[in-house]
Design an enzyme around this catalytic site. Structure first.
Site, PDB file in Angstrom:
ATOM      1  N   LYS A 119     -17.640  -0.537   5.687  1.00 15.78           N
ATOM      2  CA  LYS A 119     -18.119  -1.498   4.700  1.00 15.78           C
ATOM      3  C   LYS A 119     -19.632  -1.440   4.524  1.00 15.78           C
ATOM      4  O   LYS A 119     -20.138  -1.569   3.406  1.00 15.78           O
ATOM      5  CB  LYS A 119     -17.679  -2.911   5.121  1.00 15.78           C
ATOM      6  CG  LYS A 119     -17.767  -3.911   3.987  1.00 15.78           C
ATOM      7  CD  LYS A 119     -17.141  -5.246   4.390  1.00 15.78           C
ATOM      8  CE  LYS A 119     -17.212  -6.231   3.229  1.00 15.78           C
ATOM      9  NZ  LYS A 119     -16.654  -7.547   3.612  1.00 15.78           N
ATOM     10  N   PHE A 173     -11.611  -7.120  13.598  1.00 20.66           N
ATOM     11  CA  PHE A 173     -10.533  -7.603  12.734  1.00 20.66           C
ATOM     12  C   PHE A 173     -10.184  -6.532  11.695  1.00 20.66           C
ATOM     13  O   PHE A 173     -11.064  -5.972  11.048  1.00 20.66           O
ATOM     14  CB  PHE A 173     -10.954  -8.900  12.029  1.00 20.66           C
ATOM     15  CG  PHE A 173      -9.906  -9.401  11.073  1.00 20.66           C
ATOM     16  CD1 PHE A 173      -8.665  -9.822  11.545  1.00 20.66           C
ATOM     17  CD2 PHE A 173     -10.144  -9.430   9.707  1.00 20.66           C
ATOM     18  CE1 PHE A 173      -7.690 -10.259  10.665  1.00 20.66           C
ATOM     19  CE2 PHE A 173      -9.174  -9.869   8.824  1.00 20.66           C
ATOM     20  CZ  PHE A 173      -7.944 -10.285   9.300  1.00 20.66           C
ATOM     21  N   GLN A 174      -8.923  -6.267  11.545  1.00 23.42           N
ATOM     22  CA  GLN A 174      -8.398  -5.253  10.614  1.00 23.42           C
ATOM     23  C   GLN A 174      -9.015  -3.876  10.854  1.00 23.42           C
ATOM     24  O   GLN A 174      -9.194  -3.101   9.931  1.00 23.42           O
ATOM     25  CB  GLN A 174      -8.572  -5.692   9.158  1.00 23.42           C
ATOM     26  CG  GLN A 174      -7.666  -6.872   8.815  1.00 23.42           C
ATOM     27  CD  GLN A 174      -7.474  -7.104   7.326  1.00 23.42           C
ATOM     28  OE1 GLN A 174      -8.367  -6.819   6.536  1.00 23.42           O
ATOM     29  NE2 GLN A 174      -6.316  -7.628   6.951  1.00 23.42           N
ATOM     30  N   GLU A 219       0.809  -1.222   0.000  1.00 23.04           N
ATOM     31  CA  GLU A 219       0.000   0.000   0.000  1.00 23.04           C
ATOM     32  C   GLU A 219       0.840   1.270   0.000  1.00 23.04           C
ATOM     33  O   GLU A 219       0.421   2.305  -0.532  1.00 23.04           O
ATOM     34  CB  GLU A 219      -0.967   0.015   1.189  1.00 23.04           C
ATOM     35  CG  GLU A 219      -2.126  -0.972   1.067  1.00 23.04           C
ATOM     36  CD  GLU A 219      -1.793  -2.339   1.654  1.00 23.04           C
ATOM     37  OE1 GLU A 219      -0.601  -2.588   1.967  1.00 23.04           O
ATOM     38  OE2 GLU A 219      -2.718  -3.157   1.804  1.00 23.04           O
ATOM     39  N   MET A 247      24.509   8.421   2.164  1.00 22.38           N
ATOM     40  CA  MET A 247      24.388   9.674   2.893  1.00 22.38           C
ATOM     41  C   MET A 247      24.603   9.449   4.382  1.00 22.38           C
ATOM     42  O   MET A 247      25.192  10.279   5.067  1.00 22.38           O
ATOM     43  CB  MET A 247      23.021  10.324   2.629  1.00 22.38           C
ATOM     44  CG  MET A 247      22.952  11.782   3.002  1.00 22.38           C
ATOM     45  SD  MET A 247      24.181  12.799   2.141  1.00 22.38           S
ATOM     46  CE  MET A 247      23.248  13.388   0.733  1.00 22.38           C
TER      47      MET A 247
END
Lengths: 598, 172
Positions: free
Chosen positions: A177, A127-128, A65, A493
Site C-alpha cells: 500500500k 491484518f489481511q 475474487e 461425472m
C-alpha cells in the site's frame, strides 16, 4: 540486454512523476487495457481511488475474487487480449489463486494486481496479510513484489510482456500500500522487458523440412492440435484449416483446441481423448505420422501412455520446450509459435506439393465414423442431456457470434461433443484444472469483451452453485448472459465414476436441497425458465436467446445418463467404452487398475 | 511414471545463471519439489555484482527423460538466464568443501591429524581436544575422508555441496 529501462530513458526525456496508484493505471492504459475485473479492499484503496478519478479504464465489480480471475480468463480467451484482475491483499489474493492456477494450466494471459500490506508491515502477520508471492509462485507463470515505486512502471510492463509472450500465462504483481501512495517516475512499455526471458518463437526451418518429409510419405497421418493454435491468434487457425485441407489429412482437436479447425469440415474427426470420438481416438492409435501442434499430450488425451499411438512417428510443435517429451517421447520436436510453424509447414508443403495416397486411411476412418459413437437412446419420458444440447445447437447453428462457456463435468464433455465450433475464441472451458464454477464468470468476461455476442454458459446444477453469486454482476452490468443448466440432480461425472468404478456406491454425489433456479434467477433480477418436457425445449431456448437480461434455463434431464464414449482411466485409445453395454463386458481387474488414476 | 522404471538413473550437474533477486531460489526449489525431482546438492552465490547474477550449481539424478525435463523446466523460469547441463556438455570439474570437527585425545587425535595430512585437509581451528579440518575435493573424496574420521571422533560436519565449471576455454 543488461541496460535497465531507467538508465536508458533518463538520457532522452525526464519521466513524469506520479503516485504508485496512478503509475499502475498509466501502465495499464499504455498496455492497451480498457477493462479490468476486480474487488476492492483495504490494501488496494489507493488504486481504487485513482480509478474513481479517471475514465480510461472500466472496472467490472465481481462478487468473489475467484470469479474476477475467471471473468478475466473469459475476456482474454474470447478477445485475444491480456485479462487484468485487481484484488486486495490476504483473502483477496488467496481467493484468486484457483483462477490463477486455472489460467496457468490453460495458458491464458493474465495480469493480476494484488494489494499488499505496507512494506514495513510485511512479515508481521498484519491484518489481511498473506505471503502472496510465496503462495502464488507455483500458481503463476511469474510473480513480482514491488517494494520500490521507482520499479513499479517497469514491473507492470514486464508483467504484461511475460503474460503474453512465449506460452501465455498468469502473472501476479503484488503492490504494497505504501508503494501505491509513494511518488515515482513513469516509464513507457518500450524498454521494459525482462533481461532473461526470451522465448523462442521461430521454429527451426530444417525441422520443418524434416516434418514435411514425414508427412509426404505418410500413409495414415493425423493432425492433433490444441489450445496453442488458439493462443497464436485467429490467423493461426485459418492457416491450420488451409494446411489440413491442402494435405487432405484428418484432424482432431483437444478440448482446449476446439474451434481451431472447423467442426463442420469433413476432415474433422471431433475431439479426442477420454470422452473423444471413436474415430478420433482410433485414428490416433492407428496413425503412422502424428502432427501435434500446440497440444501437450495431457493424460486426458493419451490414456495409457505406454500404449499410446504405438506405431507412429510423432512431430510435436510447441512454444514451450518443457511440453515436449514430458509425457510422450516424440520423434521430431519443433520449438516455436504454433502459427508461425503452421505458416512454414504450409509454405513447404505447397512448394513440394506431395500427393500422399490416403484412400485406404479415409476408408478406415469412415468405417470407424460409421459406428456413430455419439448416438444415444432417446425416450419420450425424459429429456436426454445430449438432446437438449442438440436443440441448442440447432438454435445457434450458422451464427458467428456465439460464445459458449462451460462449468466442469458431464455437461462440459457433452457440450464439447455436441456443439459446433467452427471458429477460434468462441469456446471457453476449464480444461487443465477442471474448475467447477468457471463458466458463469467466464461468460460474463466474454460478454464484457464482446458486447453484441450471444454468451451461453452450459452448466450443471452442481457446478453453477459454485459461482452463482456472479448473477449479481451480470445484472449490475446488464449483461444478457445465458446459463443453460443440464439439471440431472447429480454431480454427474462423479456419479458416473462411482457407478463404473466404485460399485455404484454414490457417496455424496447427489445434489440434495437444490434451489429453485427459476426463483433464484428472479431474485437476482434476471429471468428464469424451466423445461421439463422435450417439446418445450425449442420454445424456451428461443426465449432464452431473445432475453435481454441474464437468464437461467433449468433443463430437467435424465439423471442416469452417462457420458460416452469413454476411455476408462489406465486404458489405451483402442479400449474405449461406447456405451453401458461395453462397461458390463469389461474385465474387472482392469477396472481396479484404472481406479487409482484420476 | 511406472512405465519408465526400467530406465537407468543418471546423475547430472547443472550450472544455472540467475538474476540475483528475492525468491529466485524458492522458484528453483519449488520447481523441484512440485514436480517430484530430486536435489542431491545445491549451492548458490552471487558471481556478478554488476549484472546482479548468481550462479546455482545443482546436482540431481533421474531417468534421461527427467534430466531433460529438469533442464527445460529450469530454462523457462523467467529470472533464469542460462541452464547448462555440465554432465552432457563434456568435461567439467566439480569440487566441494567440507568443514569437519573431530573431537579426541591421544592416539585418535594423532591419527586424525595424520589422515588429514594424507587427504591434504587443512587445520583451521584447534583446541587440545578438537580439530576443525577444511577439505576440498570431489564429493567422493569428501565421503572417503569423513568415513575414516567417523571412528576417530567425528563430531560435526558442514558441507557446501558441489560447485562445478566446465573444462577448457568454453564459458557459460
Amino acid at each position: 540486454m543488461t541496460t535497465t529501462a531507467a538508465a536508458t530513458t533518463e538520457t532522452t526525456t525526464e519521466p513524469k512523476t506520479m503516485t504508485g496508484a496512478q503509475l499502475v493505471l498509466e501502465a495499464l492504459v499504455d498496455q492497451g487495457v480498457d477493462t479490468i475485473f476486480g474487488y476492492p479492499g483495504g490494501a488496494v484503496l489507493p488504486i481504487y481511488d485513482a480509478l474513481y478519478q479517471q475514465n480510461r479504464i472500466k472496472h467490472v465489480l465481481v462478487r468473489h475474487e475467484q470469479a474476477a480471475v475467471h471473468a478475466a480468463e473469459g475476456y482474454a480467451r474470447s478477445t485475444g487480449k491480456v485479462g487484468v484482475v485487481l484484488v486486495t491483499s490476504g483473502p483477496g489474493a488467496t481467493n484468486a489463486v484457483t483462477g490463477l492456477v486455472d489460467a496457468l494450466m490453460d495458458s491464458i494471459p493474465l495480469v493480476c494486481l494484488t494489494g499488499q500490506v505496507p512494506t514495513h508491515l510485511i512479515g508481521n502477520d498484519a491484518f489481511q496479510e498473506a505471503d502472496t508471492t510465496g503462495i502464488t509462485r507455483p500458481a503463476t507463470k511469474h510473480n513480482y513484489l514491488v517494494k520500490d515505486v521507482a520499479q513499479l512502471a517497469r514491473t507492470v510492463h514486464e508483467a504484461f510482456f511475460v503474460a503474453r509472450n512465449g506460452r501465455p500465462g498468469p502473472v501476479v504483481v503484488d503492490l504494497p500500500k505504501d508503494v501505491q501512495f509513494a511518488s515515482g517516475p513513469y516509464y513507457g512499455p518500450e524498454l521494459c522487458r525482462p533481461k532473461s526471458y526470451k522465448p523462442q518463437t521461430e521454429p527451426d526451418h530444417a525441422a520443418i523440412e524434416r516434418a514435411i518429409d514425414l508427412m509426404a510419405k505418410a500413409e495414415r497421418p493425423i493432425f492433433y492440435t490444441g489450445g496453442g493454435v488458439i493462443n497464436s491468434g485467429p490467423r493461426a487457425a485459418e492457416m491450420l484449416t488451409e494446411l489440413v485441407r491442402a494435405t487432405g489429412f484428418p484432424c482432431t482437436n483437444t478440448l482446449m483446441g476446439l474451434g481451431a479447425f472447423p467442426a463442420s469440415d469433413k476432415q474433422f474427426l471431433g475431439m479426442l481423448g477420454m470422452h473423444g470420438t471413436y474415430e478420433a481416438n482410433l485414428a490416433m492409435h492407428g496413425c503412422d505420422v502424428m502432427i501435434c501442434i500446440g497440444a501437450r499430450f495431457d493424460d486426458r488425451v493419451t490414456g495409457k501412455t505406454s500404449e499410446f499411438s504405438p506405431n507412429s512417428k510423432k512431430i510435436h510443435v510447441d512454444i514451450d520446450a518443457s511440453s515436449i517429451n514430458k509425457n510422450i517421447r516424440v520423434d521430431l520436436p519443433i520449438v516455436g509459435d504454433a502459427g508461425r510453424a503452421i505458416e512454414l509447414l504450409l509454405a513447404a508443403w505447397k512448394k513440394r506439393a506431395p500427393k500422399p495416397k490416403l484412400d485406404a486411411w479415409w476408408k478406415q476412418i469412415e468405417f470407424w465414423r460409421a459406428r456413430d459413437c455419439l448416438r444415444y437412446a432417446t425416450t419420450k419420458d425424459v429429456i436426454k442431456p445430449q438432446y437438449a444440447l442438440e436443440r441448442l445447437r440447432a438454435a445457434i447453428q450458422g451464427r458467428d457470434d456465439v460464445i459458449i462457456s462451460t462449468e466442469v463435468g458431464q455437461h462440459q464433455m457433452w457440450a464439447a461433443q455436441f456443439l459446433p465450433f467452427d471458429k477460434p475464441n468462441r469456446w471457453l472451458t476449464s480444461g487443465g484444472l477442471g474448475t467447477m464454477g468457471y463458466g458463469l464468470p467466464a461468460a460474463i468476461g466474454a460478454q464484457i469483451g464482446n458486447p453484441g455476442a450471444l454468451c451461453i454458459d452450459v452448466a450443471g446444477e452442481a457446478s453453477i452453485l459454485m459461482n452463482i453469486q456472479e448473477m449479481s454482476t451480470a445484472v449490475q452490468y446488464r449483461l444478457p448472459v445465458k446459463v443453460f443448466i443440464l439439471n440431472n440432480q447429480w454431480m454427474g461425472m462423479v456419479r458416473q465414476w462411482q457407478q463404473l468404478l466404485h460399485g455404484e456406491r454414490y457417496s455424496q454425489s447427489y445434489s440434495e436441497a437444490l434451489p429453485d433456479f427459476v426463483k433464484l434467477a428472479d431474485a437476482f433480477g434476471g429471468v428464469g425458465m424451466r423445461v421439463d418436457a422435450a417439446d418445450d425445449l425449442d420454445r424456451v431456448i428461443a426465449e432464452m436467446i431473445a432475453a435481454d437480461k441474464p437468464c437461467i434455463v433449468d433443463v430437467t434431464v435424465d439423471p442416469n445418463e452417462n457420458c460416452f464414449p469413454m476411455i476408462p482411466g489406465g486404458h489405451a485409445h483402442n479400449e474405449m467404452l461406447l456405451g453401458p453395454e461395453d462397461h458390463k463386458s469389461q474385465d474387472p481387474s482392469a477396472r481396479e487398475e484404472g481406479m487409482v488414476l484420476v | 511414471m511406472t512405465f519408465l522404471s526400467n530406465e537407468p538413473i543418471e546423475r547430472h550437474t547443472f550450472a544455472v545463471l540467475v538474476d540475483n533477486e528475492p525468491g529466485v531460489l524458492a522458484r528453483v526449489i519449488g520447481l523441484f519439489s512440485g514436480r517430484g525431482y530430486n536435489i542431491e546438492s545445491l549451492t548458490v552465490a552471487e558471481v556478478d555484482p554488476v549484472k546482479q547474477l548468481s550462479r546455482i550449481t545443482l546436482v540431481s539424478s533421474g531417468t534421461r527423460m527427467v534430466i531433460d525435463q529438469i533442464k527445460v523446466q529450469l530454462d523457462r523460469l523467467v529470472p533464469i538466464h542460462t541452464v547448462l547441463d555440465l554432465t552432457d556438455g563434456g568435461a567439467f570439474v566439480e569440487r566441494e568443501l567440507a568443514l569437519v570437527k573431530v573431537l579426541g585425545t591421544g592416539e585418535h587425535r594423532v591419527e586424525a591429524l595424520r589422515i588429514a595430512g594424507v587427504f591434504r585437509a587443512r587445520v583451521i581451528d584447534s583446541t587440545t581436544e578438537s580439530f576443525v579440518f577444511e577439505l576440498t575435493g570431489s564429493s567422493q573424496k569428501l565421503d572417503a575422508f569423513i568415513d575414516i574420521m567417523r571412528p576417530l571422533g567425528l563430531a560435526e560436519l558442514s558441507r557446501t555441496g558441489a560447485a562445478a565449471i566446465s573444462r577448457g576455454t568454453a564459458t557459460i
